[in-house]
Motif scaffolding. Sequence first.
Motif, mmCIF file in Angstrom:
data_model
loop_
_atom_site.group_PDB
_atom_site.id
_atom_site.type_symbol
_atom_site.label_atom_id
_atom_site.label_comp_id
_atom_site.label_asym_id
_atom_site.label_seq_id
_atom_site.Cartn_x
_atom_site.Cartn_y
_atom_site.Cartn_z
ATOM 1 N N GLU A 103 1.396 -0.746 6.556
ATOM 2 C CA GLU A 103 0.906 0.534 6.247
ATOM 3 C C GLU A 103 0.406 0.330 4.931
ATOM 4 O OE1 GLU A 103 2.888 5.009 5.586
ATOM 5 O OE2 GLU A 103 4.114 3.316 6.205
ATOM 6 N N CYS A 104 0.988 -0.244 3.966
ATOM 7 C CA CYS A 104 0.399 -0.294 2.546
ATOM 8 C C CYS A 104 -1.035 -1.298 2.731
ATOM 9 C CB CYS A 104 1.208 -1.298 1.813
ATOM 10 S SG CYS A 104 2.912 -0.457 1.380
ATOM 11 N N VAL A 105 -0.941 -2.020 3.492
ATOM 12 C CA VAL A 105 -2.361 -2.689 3.745
ATOM 13 C C VAL A 105 -3.424 -1.776 4.354
ATOM 14 C CG1 VAL A 105 -3.819 -4.505 5.097
ATOM 15 C CG2 VAL A 105 -1.665 -5.215 4.123
ATOM 16 N N PHE A 106 -3.067 -0.904 5.176
ATOM 17 C CA PHE A 106 -4.053 0.163 5.672
ATOM 18 C C PHE A 106 -4.463 1.098 4.644
ATOM 19 C CE2 PHE A 106 -4.356 4.645 7.523
ATOM 20 C CZ PHE A 106 -5.345 4.293 8.473
ATOM 21 N N ILE A 107 -3.478 1.425 3.730
ATOM 22 C CA ILE A 107 -4.064 2.463 2.777
ATOM 23 C C ILE A 107 -4.735 1.782 1.772
ATOM 24 C CG2 ILE A 107 -2.894 3.812 0.612
ATOM 25 C CD1 ILE A 107 -0.230 4.200 2.431
ATOM 26 N N VAL A 108 -4.721 0.588 1.369
ATOM 27 C CA VAL A 108 -5.452 -0.093 0.266
ATOM 28 C C VAL A 108 -6.897 -0.238 1.014
ATOM 29 C CG1 VAL A 108 -5.936 -2.213 -1.041
ATOM 30 C CG2 VAL A 108 -3.760 -1.291 -0.651
ATOM 31 N N GLU A 109 -7.094 -0.613 2.357
ATOM 32 C CA GLU A 109 -8.187 -0.739 2.966
ATOM 33 C C GLU A 109 -9.104 0.401 3.079
ATOM 34 O OE1 GLU A 109 -7.206 -2.320 6.966
ATOM 35 O OE2 GLU A 109 -7.483 -4.489 6.308
ATOM 36 N N HIS A 110 -8.645 1.860 3.004
ATOM 37 C CA HIS A 110 -9.211 2.834 3.279
ATOM 38 C C HIS A 110 -9.205 3.599 2.055
ATOM 39 C CE1 HIS A 110 -8.097 1.654 7.570
ATOM 40 N NE2 HIS A 110 -9.520 2.171 7.595
ATOM 41 N N PHE A 148 -7.777 11.467 1.668
ATOM 42 C CA PHE A 148 -7.045 10.499 2.048
ATOM 43 C C PHE A 148 -6.005 9.984 0.715
ATOM 44 C CE2 PHE A 148 -6.257 5.852 2.227
ATOM 45 C CZ PHE A 148 -5.621 5.695 3.613
ATOM 46 N N ARG A 149 -6.683 9.973 -0.279
ATOM 47 C CA ARG A 149 -6.058 9.681 -1.559
ATOM 48 C C ARG A 149 -4.684 10.669 -2.039
ATOM 49 N NH1 ARG A 149 -10.241 7.131 -5.883
ATOM 50 N NH2 ARG A 149 -10.774 5.320 -4.773
ATOM 51 N N ARG A 150 -5.062 12.107 -1.458
ATOM 52 C CA ARG A 150 -4.151 13.131 -1.979
ATOM 53 C C ARG A 150 -2.937 12.722 -0.878
ATOM 54 N NH1 ARG A 150 -8.446 16.537 -3.476
ATOM 55 N NH2 ARG A 150 -9.156 16.946 -1.403
ATOM 56 N N GLN A 151 -3.159 12.489 0.335
ATOM 57 C CA GLN A 151 -2.096 12.127 1.280
ATOM 58 C C GLN A 151 -1.281 11.068 0.803
ATOM 59 O OE1 GLN A 151 -3.888 11.471 5.151
ATOM 60 N NE2 GLN A 151 -4.563 13.505 4.952
ATOM 61 N N HIS A 152 -1.852 9.959 0.078
ATOM 62 C CA HIS A 152 -1.039 8.773 -0.615
ATOM 63 C C HIS A 152 -1.038 8.708 -2.011
ATOM 64 C CE1 HIS A 152 -0.861 7.376 3.813
ATOM 65 N NE2 HIS A 152 -2.396 7.765 3.806
ATOM 66 N N LYS A 153 -1.117 9.810 -2.758
ATOM 67 C CA LYS A 153 -1.169 9.911 -4.101
ATOM 68 C C LYS A 153 -0.039 8.873 -4.926
ATOM 69 C CE LYS A 153 2.025 13.873 -4.163
ATOM 70 N NZ LYS A 153 2.229 15.598 -4.444
ATOM 71 N N THR A 154 0.938 8.340 -4.078
ATOM 72 C CA THR A 154 1.907 7.441 -4.894
ATOM 73 C C THR A 154 1.027 6.260 -5.075
ATOM 74 O OG1 THR A 154 2.730 6.645 -2.721
ATOM 75 C CG2 THR A 154 4.088 8.450 -3.746
ATOM 76 N N PHE A 155 -0.108 5.976 -4.565
ATOM 77 C CA PHE A 155 -0.856 4.855 -4.536
ATOM 78 C C PHE A 155 -1.768 4.510 -5.668
ATOM 79 C CE2 PHE A 155 0.982 2.982 -1.120
ATOM 80 C CZ PHE A 155 0.580 2.011 -0.989
ATOM 81 N N TYR A 156 -1.875 6.008 -6.497
ATOM 82 C CA TYR A 156 -2.642 6.060 -7.644
ATOM 83 C C TYR A 156 -2.654 5.154 -8.695
ATOM 84 C CZ TYR A 156 -5.728 10.231 -6.403
ATOM 85 O OH TYR A 156 -6.482 11.025 -5.651
ATOM 86 N N THR A 157 -1.263 4.955 -8.874
ATOM 87 C CA THR A 157 -0.713 4.075 -10.287
ATOM 88 C C THR A 157 -1.032 2.557 -9.691
ATOM 89 O OG1 THR A 157 0.869 5.575 -10.970
ATOM 90 C CG2 THR A 157 1.108 3.362 -11.658
ATOM 91 N N LYS A 158 -0.334 2.260 -8.283
ATOM 92 C CA LYS A 158 -0.603 0.917 -7.726
ATOM 93 C C LYS A 158 -1.811 0.400 -7.789
ATOM 94 C CE LYS A 158 3.742 1.837 -4.842
ATOM 95 N NZ LYS A 158 4.017 1.759 -3.320
ATOM 96 N N MET A 159 -2.810 1.193 -7.279
ATOM 97 C CA MET A 159 -4.344 0.791 -7.533
ATOM 98 C C MET A 159 -5.011 0.622 -8.841
ATOM 99 S SD MET A 159 -4.934 0.161 -4.332
ATOM 100 C CE MET A 159 -6.360 0.094 -4.340
ATOM 101 N N LYS A 160 -4.410 1.224 -9.845
ATOM 102 C CA LYS A 160 -4.945 0.925 -11.272
ATOM 103 C C LYS A 160 -4.530 -0.227 -11.563
ATOM 104 C CE LYS A 160 -4.801 3.467 -15.611
ATOM 105 N NZ LYS A 160 -4.389 4.445 -16.309
ATOM 106 N N VAL A 161 -5.390 -0.815 -12.291
ATOM 107 C CA VAL A 161 -5.043 -2.165 -13.049
ATOM 108 C C VAL A 161 -5.095 -1.822 -14.503
ATOM 109 C CG1 VAL A 161 -5.953 -4.408 -13.589
ATOM 110 C CG2 VAL A 161 -6.628 -3.599 -11.522
ATOM 111 N N SER A 162 -3.688 -2.070 -15.022
ATOM 112 C CA SER A 162 -3.262 -1.567 -16.287
ATOM 113 C C SER A 162 -2.395 -2.625 -17.040
ATOM 114 C CB SER A 162 -2.429 -0.073 -16.114
ATOM 115 O OG SER A 162 -2.089 0.435 -17.394
ATOM 116 N N LYS A 163 -2.742 -2.579 -18.268
ATOM 117 C CA LYS A 163 -1.805 -3.316 -19.221
ATOM 118 C C LYS A 163 -0.528 -2.946 -19.682
ATOM 119 C CE LYS A 163 -4.331 -7.181 -18.610
ATOM 120 N NZ LYS A 163 -3.659 -8.269 -17.856
ATOM 121 N N GLU A 164 -0.388 -1.523 -19.583
ATOM 122 C CA GLU A 164 0.565 -0.648 -20.158
ATOM 123 C C GLU A 164 1.799 -0.894 -19.286
ATOM 124 O OE1 GLU A 164 -0.883 3.506 -20.087
ATOM 125 O OE2 GLU A 164 -2.516 2.879 -21.127
#
Length: 302
Positions: free
Chosen positions: A159-166, A179-195
């Motif tokens: 399911e995580c693979v499906f979210i990242v693919e789309h 689609f992003r609003r449906q999986h809003k918990t992935f906003y932080t996961k998809m962001k490359v951050s050094k914080e």
Amino acid sequence: PADGPYRDVALVAALRSVSAELEAAEEDHARATKRLELTRELFDWASGAISGYSKTKKPEGAKELARKRRKKKNVWDEGDNDDVVEEINYEERFVPPNEGALIPPIAATPGSSRMTEEQIVAHRDAFYRKLCGIPHVELSSFSPPANSVNLKSRAQLDECVFIVEHWDTGTEDVDMMDFRRQHKTFYTKMKVSKENIGRRTGHHLRDLAGIEGRKAFCRYGKNDESLMYVPLEELYDAIFEVHCLTGHRAWLATKKITNMKYANIPQGHIMCFVETCPVCSSKKTTGPKRQKTEPEEEEVKV
């Protein structure tokens, strides 16, 4: 006839034929020996690469390094003790590249693990009982809690693979923003951050070697290395290839290697594996318990 004029000629011809066959056999043997050596070297390298561990030659300055270590530990001896230098284990960590296909965990087999097939089956069951509270046969019907970061079933990772693919395209029925609003918990996961936001950022996909069409769900680590999430069904095999195929090392040494390859194998998982390992359990020797002696009563002066 046996003693006729053609006897010597026949014997010489037979001898030449046998000599030619012998030379050809020796050449085939030399080529086979060379192929065997090359195959062994390739097998050792591949085993080390898969398990994340490979031994190398001692670096230059090994004696000086050994002296400094002994001096630091206050075990300095006069003169050179080459035997101590030979006992030092120099090793090199295999760092998986951030591009290309990843090698999935290989199914545990006896091989060089010093474990029989029966021991592996029993150890696998004991590991999952200790980690999840269920036997291995019931693992297919077990679904870890959704908020569990380090325990993910194969279905949850798919399911995580499906979210990242789309994530950047959406689906045929849902546009990207919905689609992003449906999986809003992935906003932080998809962001490359050094914080300091848990370091669970920069999630991406990698191909899996030998499995066409299947992707691995990955994230970036502290040093921008690409780390793969292991499904719960393959968790035992992933720890097995690092711990057992590198000589049943302690949990800390195992964790250092798994941290370079996998994203969801913390200390607790490795401790469950080591504590249920039959080979590691046999190493532990419980000597005779010390008998507690009661303190002698002091004489009371009157």
